[in-house]
Structure formats: structure tokens, C-alpha cells
Enzyme design. Structure first.
Site: not given
Length: 141
Positions: A15-17, A19-20
């Protein structure tokens, strides 16, 4: 047509910053599903390599339909869309469950060819290894 389903659980590091799931991970899931597909028809990578075959990726494309998140199970349905003895094209449909409903989250395609591992030259499977050719023709859409 033979369709294979591979399940991947989204890891936190994917996930990325926001949250996906980062978009690059879908390509990894495609590879995992493709390897699982080949295993399911008794054409695992080690077996193909022992026959003197390698199968590089020629192209990939993906279209993202819905966001996925940490800890979700993603069902990757994979099948052979095209096979002509030299080129092999897989198609992928990725699903997750949101609000109790199964939803399409991505569609994708990957193209591959077959090379002689010693020479790195393209091979026509019906001439190089008829058994592998027969299996792939048998799972065509």
C-alpha cells in the site's frame, strides 16, 4: 476454455501513503497468477526451463476499476486469451469483495513468447516441444 483462480492477500507493504494498493503491485499479482496457472496445467517454470524453454514478457497492460486495500483478498482469474505456437497472451480479471459484493477491481493482459534457453532465439512450440504446445492449445479460450 480453462480459467484458473489465484488468491492474493494484500500486504501492508503493497500500500501507499493513501492506504491503497500501489498500482505496480497488480503486475506482480499477474505474475503470481500466471505461475499458478502454469503449475495447475503441469507446466511450471522449472519444468519449462528443464526443457530448454524460457518465456519472457513482451508486454503488459492494466486498467484499474476499483481501489484495493491492505488485508483484502484479491481473486485473480487468469486464462489464455491467445496462443499461436509462438506468442501466448494471458488475460486477467481481479476481484475483491466490498460491502458484501464481489467487485471487479482491475483487468489486465500480458503477452509472452517462447525462446530457446541456449540461443535466446524464438521457437515455435509445435516443433520445439509438441507436448507443451498441446497443453497450451487445450486451455485456449
Amino acid at each position: 476454455m480453462y480459467k484458473h483462480t489465484y488468491v492474493h492477500k494484500v500486504c501492508f507493504y503493497e500500500t501507499d501513503k493513501m492506504a491503497i494498493t500501489h498500482h505496480s503491485n497488480y503486475i506482480r499479482w499477474m505474475e503470481e497468477a500466471r505461475i499458478s496457472f502454469l503449475d495447475s496445467v503441469d507446466l511450471n517454470f522449472k519444468k519449462l526451463e528443464s526443457m530448454g524453454l524460457v518465456s519472457p514478457v513482451l508486454f503488459v497492460s492494466a486498467e484499474y476499476k476499483d481501489m484495493t486495500e491492505f488485508d483484502e483478498n484479491i481473486e485473480v482469474e487468469v486464462f489464455v486469451k491467445e496462443y499461436n505456437g509462438l506468442k501466448l497472451v494471458f488475460e486477467y480479471e481481479m476481484y475483491h469483495t466490498k460491502d458484501g459484493k464481489r467487485k471487479l477491481c482491475a483487468t489486465a493482459t500480458s503477452g509472452h513468447c517462447f525462446l530457446d534457453a541456449k540461443t535466446s532465439r524464438p521457437v515455435i512450440l509445435s516443433k520445439f516441444n509438441k507436448d507443451v504446445d498441446d497443453v497450451l492449445r487445450g486451455v485456449l479460450l
